[in-house]
Design a protein around this motif. Structure first.
Motif, PDB file in Angstrom:
ATOM      1  N   GLU A 304     -21.555 -48.032  46.330  1.00 19.10           N
ATOM      2  CA  GLU A 304     -20.989 -48.165  45.248  1.00 19.10           C
ATOM      3  C   GLU A 304     -21.771 -47.130  44.351  1.00 19.10           C
ATOM      4  N   ALA A 305     -20.721 -46.287  43.553  1.00 14.08           N
ATOM      5  CA  ALA A 305     -21.486 -45.175  42.627  1.00 14.08           C
ATOM      6  C   ALA A 305     -21.798 -46.149  41.301  1.00 14.08           C
ATOM      7  N   ARG A 306     -22.963 -45.878  40.952  1.00 14.22           N
ATOM      8  CA  ARG A 306     -23.336 -46.707  39.388  1.00 14.22           C
ATOM      9  C   ARG A 306     -22.838 -45.675  38.241  1.00 14.22           C
ATOM     10  N   PRO A 307     -22.258 -46.355  37.329  1.00 13.23           N
ATOM     11  CA  PRO A 307     -21.950 -45.581  36.040  1.00 13.23           C
ATOM     12  C   PRO A 307     -23.048 -45.011  35.188  1.00 13.23           C
ATOM     13  N   LEU A 308     -22.878 -44.252  34.433  1.00 10.83           N
ATOM     14  CA  LEU A 308     -23.878 -43.428  33.563  1.00 10.83           C
ATOM     15  C   LEU A 308     -24.343 -44.512  32.614  1.00 10.83           C
ATOM     16  N   ARG A 309     -25.680 -44.718  32.302  1.00 15.48           N
ATOM     17  CA  ARG A 309     -26.244 -45.621  31.352  1.00 15.48           C
ATOM     18  C   ARG A 309     -27.130 -44.796  30.462  1.00 15.48           C
ATOM     19  N   PHE A 310     -26.572 -44.760  29.172  1.00 13.19           N
ATOM     20  CA  PHE A 310     -27.505 -43.634  28.444  1.00 13.19           C
ATOM     21  C   PHE A 310     -27.345 -44.235  26.938  1.00 13.19           C
ATOM     22  N   ARG A 311     -28.600 -43.815  26.050  1.00 14.30           N
ATOM     23  CA  ARG A 311     -28.524 -43.925  24.786  1.00 14.30           C
ATOM     24  C   ARG A 311     -29.283 -43.076  24.258  1.00 14.30           C
ATOM     25  N   TYR A 312     -29.225 -42.624  22.845  1.00 12.58           N
ATOM     26  CA  TYR A 312     -29.917 -41.586  22.202  1.00 12.58           C
ATOM     27  C   TYR A 312     -31.245 -42.222  21.553  1.00 12.58           C
ATOM     28  N   VAL A 313     -32.208 -41.288  21.565  1.00 14.73           N
ATOM     29  CA  VAL A 313     -33.542 -41.891  20.935  1.00 14.73           C
ATOM     30  C   VAL A 313     -33.811 -41.247  19.906  1.00 14.73           C
ATOM     31  N   ASN A 314     -33.811 -39.715  19.752  1.00 15.75           N
ATOM     32  CA  ASN A 314     -34.062 -38.953  18.581  1.00 15.75           C
ATOM     33  C   ASN A 314     -33.392 -37.422  19.100  1.00 15.75           C
ATOM     34  N   GLN A 315     -33.521 -36.616  17.731  1.00 14.80           N
ATOM     35  CA  GLN A 315     -33.048 -35.318  17.725  1.00 14.80           C
ATOM     36  C   GLN A 315     -34.445 -34.452  17.271  1.00 14.80           C
ATOM     37  N   CYS A 316     -34.663 -33.462  18.125  1.00  9.19           N
ATOM     38  CA  CYS A 316     -35.905 -32.736  18.020  1.00  9.19           C
ATOM     39  C   CYS A 316     -35.540 -31.467  17.540  1.00  9.19           C
ATOM     40  N   VAL A 317     -36.002 -30.818  16.354  1.00 10.53           N
ATOM     41  CA  VAL A 317     -35.646 -29.645  16.167  1.00 10.53           C
ATOM     42  C   VAL A 317     -37.165 -28.646  15.610  1.00 10.53           C
ATOM     43  N   SER A 318     -36.932 -27.496  16.422  1.00  6.79           N
ATOM     44  CA  SER A 318     -38.277 -26.593  15.837  1.00  6.79           C
ATOM     45  C   SER A 318     -37.857 -25.951  14.685  1.00  6.79           C
ATOM     46  N   LEU A 319     -38.800 -25.833  14.042  1.00 10.12           N
ATOM     47  CA  LEU A 319     -38.929 -25.038  12.736  1.00 10.12           C
ATOM     48  C   LEU A 319     -39.875 -23.999  12.749  1.00 10.12           C
ATOM     49  N   GLY A 320     -39.705 -22.936  13.583  1.00  9.74           N
ATOM     50  CA  GLY A 320     -40.665 -21.917  14.052  1.00  9.74           C
ATOM     51  C   GLY A 320     -41.710 -22.615  14.949  1.00  9.74           C
ATOM     52  N   ARG A 321     -42.871 -21.957  15.162  1.00  5.05           N
ATOM     53  CA  ARG A 321     -43.829 -22.437  16.281  1.00  5.05           C
ATOM     54  C   ARG A 321     -44.850 -23.418  15.564  1.00  5.05           C
ATOM     55  N   ARG A 322     -44.770 -23.455  14.149  1.00  3.02           N
ATOM     56  CA  ARG A 322     -45.875 -24.466  13.541  1.00  3.02           C
ATOM     57  C   ARG A 322     -45.451 -25.667  12.960  1.00  3.02           C
ATOM     58  N   ASP A 323     -43.999 -25.760  12.864  1.00  4.61           N
ATOM     59  CA  ASP A 323     -43.379 -26.999  12.356  1.00  4.61           C
ATOM     60  C   ASP A 323     -42.268 -27.437  13.025  1.00  4.61           C
ATOM     61  N   GLY A 324     -41.902 -28.589  12.645  1.00  3.95           N
ATOM     62  CA  GLY A 324     -40.805 -29.214  13.432  1.00  3.95           C
ATOM     63  C   GLY A 324     -40.205 -30.397  12.678  1.00  3.95           C
ATOM     64  N   LEU A 325     -39.252 -30.824  13.366  1.00  6.33           N
ATOM     65  CA  LEU A 325     -38.749 -32.164  12.840  1.00  6.33           C
ATOM     66  C   LEU A 325     -38.388 -32.956  14.038  1.00  6.33           C
ATOM     67  N   VAL A 326     -38.741 -34.328  13.949  1.00  3.83           N
ATOM     68  CA  VAL A 326     -38.108 -35.322  15.060  1.00  3.83           C
ATOM     69  C   VAL A 326     -37.345 -36.278  14.210  1.00  3.83           C
ATOM     70  N   GLN A 327     -35.997 -36.408  14.318  1.00  6.52           N
ATOM     71  CA  GLN A 327     -35.251 -37.352  13.823  1.00  6.52           C
ATOM     72  C   GLN A 327     -34.675 -38.376  14.402  1.00  6.52           C
ATOM     73  N   TYR A 328     -35.478 -39.782  14.197  1.00  8.94           N
ATOM     74  CA  TYR A 328     -35.273 -40.854  15.158  1.00  8.94           C
ATOM     75  C   TYR A 328     -33.768 -41.146  14.792  1.00  8.94           C
ATOM     76  N   VAL A 329     -33.095 -41.652  15.988  1.00  9.45           N
ATOM     77  CA  VAL A 329     -31.551 -41.994  15.889  1.00  9.45           C
ATOM     78  C   VAL A 329     -31.513 -43.460  16.512  1.00  9.45           C
ATOM     79  N   ASP A 330     -30.108 -44.005  16.421  1.00  4.79           N
ATOM     80  CA  ASP A 330     -29.882 -45.127  16.942  1.00  4.79           C
ATOM     81  C   ASP A 330     -29.302 -44.723  18.216  1.00  4.79           C
ATOM     82  N   ALA A 331     -28.846 -45.699  19.095  1.00  2.00           N
ATOM     83  CA  ALA A 331     -28.192 -45.439  20.512  1.00  2.00           C
ATOM     84  C   ALA A 331     -26.999 -44.511  20.357  1.00  2.00           C
ATOM     85  N   ASP A 332     -26.279 -44.609  19.394  1.00  2.00           N
ATOM     86  CA  ASP A 332     -25.084 -43.670  19.190  1.00  2.00           C
ATOM     87  C   ASP A 332     -25.242 -42.374  18.356  1.00  2.00           C
ATOM     88  N   ASP A 333     -26.732 -41.974  18.259  1.00  2.00           N
ATOM     89  CA  ASP A 333     -27.169 -40.748  17.696  1.00  2.00           C
ATOM     90  C   ASP A 333     -26.832 -40.596  16.068  1.00  2.00           C
TER      91      ASP A 333
END
Length: 376
Positions: A304-333
């Motif tokens: 039996e094939a299993r369905p996709l089980r998935f949730r979001y955790v965060n969004q990672c954004v690079s702001l150049g090589r020396r800065d960034g942003l990690v935005q934490y999110v809920d399961a639905d983004d």
């Protein structure tokens, strides 16, 4: 008779799917078809546009034993005959994995704009941007989404003499939390990125971007970063697709109209368990590739094939090589209040990007019981 499995597209999703299928089905004939011989780290293309040169990786070095590689452009698909045309060659298949990804959406009125959505376009952009930076010229980035934000920051940091203007209809990163948006603004201020909001673009000219309200914003070059679209091939071939041309699939990434076809990555109109549509991103493409490959292996071995089980955790954004942003999110983004910023966030994003490359390796990990997103 050997079961023939053809995987179209050697990006993150396609490469992972091909390697995992070959591992799970040692007797299958697995072929990976890609337009170019090298693997493109798409999440680094804004760095390429800024003149950086990430390490190149040949697909031949990343496929497992048991995966045959075919280099060529897919020009036609006939799902009724179960046949794909690659250049002048016709390839038959028993099972197809469609992973052709997406590309930049550039309207005809902006035909002269650059993009950083593909390997060749990013490389071409880097040459023209370097010349403009040497002249201390003005460059416009159209679009305030994640791609536009990363591109504007990378270009401004890599070319301090370049005057970067972001044109966006709303606040840059309007989908972020207030803290996330505030950090993007602080970084833009530090890098000298000028932001023009309520800037709906009507036309891109050689020396300016014309807005719908009639204003002309000076720019010798424009980088278009407003979104992505999938190729028309799937819909044109008779596969059931959504309004955006993405293949409609069930919970195991199987086509609703052609059960011998699976779709992964940006090409698939996949959903979470609650029916919420997943956005185009490595965050969804990588877990989907594992799910589809396992579903194919399961069905071909009577399980039996299993369905996709998935949730979001965060969004990672690079702001150049020396800065960034990690935005934490809920399961639905949806964004949480919590964010990670600065050098630590930049290191976190770099670790995630390297991790995405690692899982495409032929010797990479092959166990992913409950996929979660740590990529954006």
């Amino acid at each position: 008779m050997t079961h023939r499995i053809v995987v179209l597209g050697g990006g993150y999703s396609g490469l992972i799917a091909a390697n995992r299928i070959a591992r799970r089905l040692s007797g299958a004939d697995v072929m990976l078809v890609n337009e170019r011989p090298r693997f493109v780290e798409r999440v680094r293309l804004h760095q390429v546009a800024a003149g950086q040169r990430p390490v190149e990786h040949l697909l031949a070095d990343r496929v497992r034993p048991g995966v045959r590689l075919s280099i060529g452009r897919v020009t036609a698909l006939d799902p009724d005959r179960r046949e794909v045309r690659v250049g002048d060659d016709a390839l038959g298949y028993d099972t197809l994995v469609y992973a052709l990804g997406s590309g930049a959406v550039v309207p005809e009125s902006a035909a002269g704009a650059l993009t950083a959505a593909g390997a060749e376009s990013a490389e071409e952009a880097s040459k023209r941007i370097a010349d403009l930076a040497a002249e201390n010229g003005v460059l416009a980035v159209v679009g305030g989404g994640l791609t536009g934000i990363e591109t504007a920051a990378e270009l401004a940091e890599s070319h301090p003499g370049l005057r970067v203007r972001m044109l966006t209809s709303g606040e840059p990163g309007g989908f972020l939390s207030p803290r996330g948006k505030a950090h993007v603004r602080r970084v833009f201020d530090r890098l000298g990125v000028e932001v023009l909001t309520d800037a709906d673009v009507e036309e891109v000219r050689e020396d300016a971007v014309v807005l719908r309200d009639g204003r002309a914003v000076g720019a010798a070059l424009t980088v278009w970063s407003t979104g992505f679209a999938v190729p028309a091939l799937a819909g044109r071939s008779g596969l059931a697709v959504d309004a955006h041309g993405r293949i409609r699939v069930d919970a195991t990434l199987r086509s609703l109209s052609h059960p011998e076809v699976y779709a992964v990555g940006d090409s698939a109109a996949a959903t979470r368990q609650n029916g919420r549509e997943l956005r185009m991103a490595c965050a969804t493409g990588i877990p989907a590739a594992y799910c589809a490959a396992d579903a194919i292996a399961a069905r071909l071995t009577g399980r039996e094939a299993r369905p996709l089980r998935f949730r979001y955790v965060n969004q990672c954004v690079s702001l150049g090589r020396r800065d960034g942003l990690v935005q934490y999110v809920d399961a639905d983004d949806n964004p949480h209040r919590t964010v990670l910023t600065g050098r630590l966030a930049a290191r976190y994003k770099e670790a995630i990007v390297r991790g995405a490359l690692f899982v495409t390796a032929k010797s990479g990990p092959y166990s992913l019981a409950r996929p979660r997103s740590v990529l954006r």
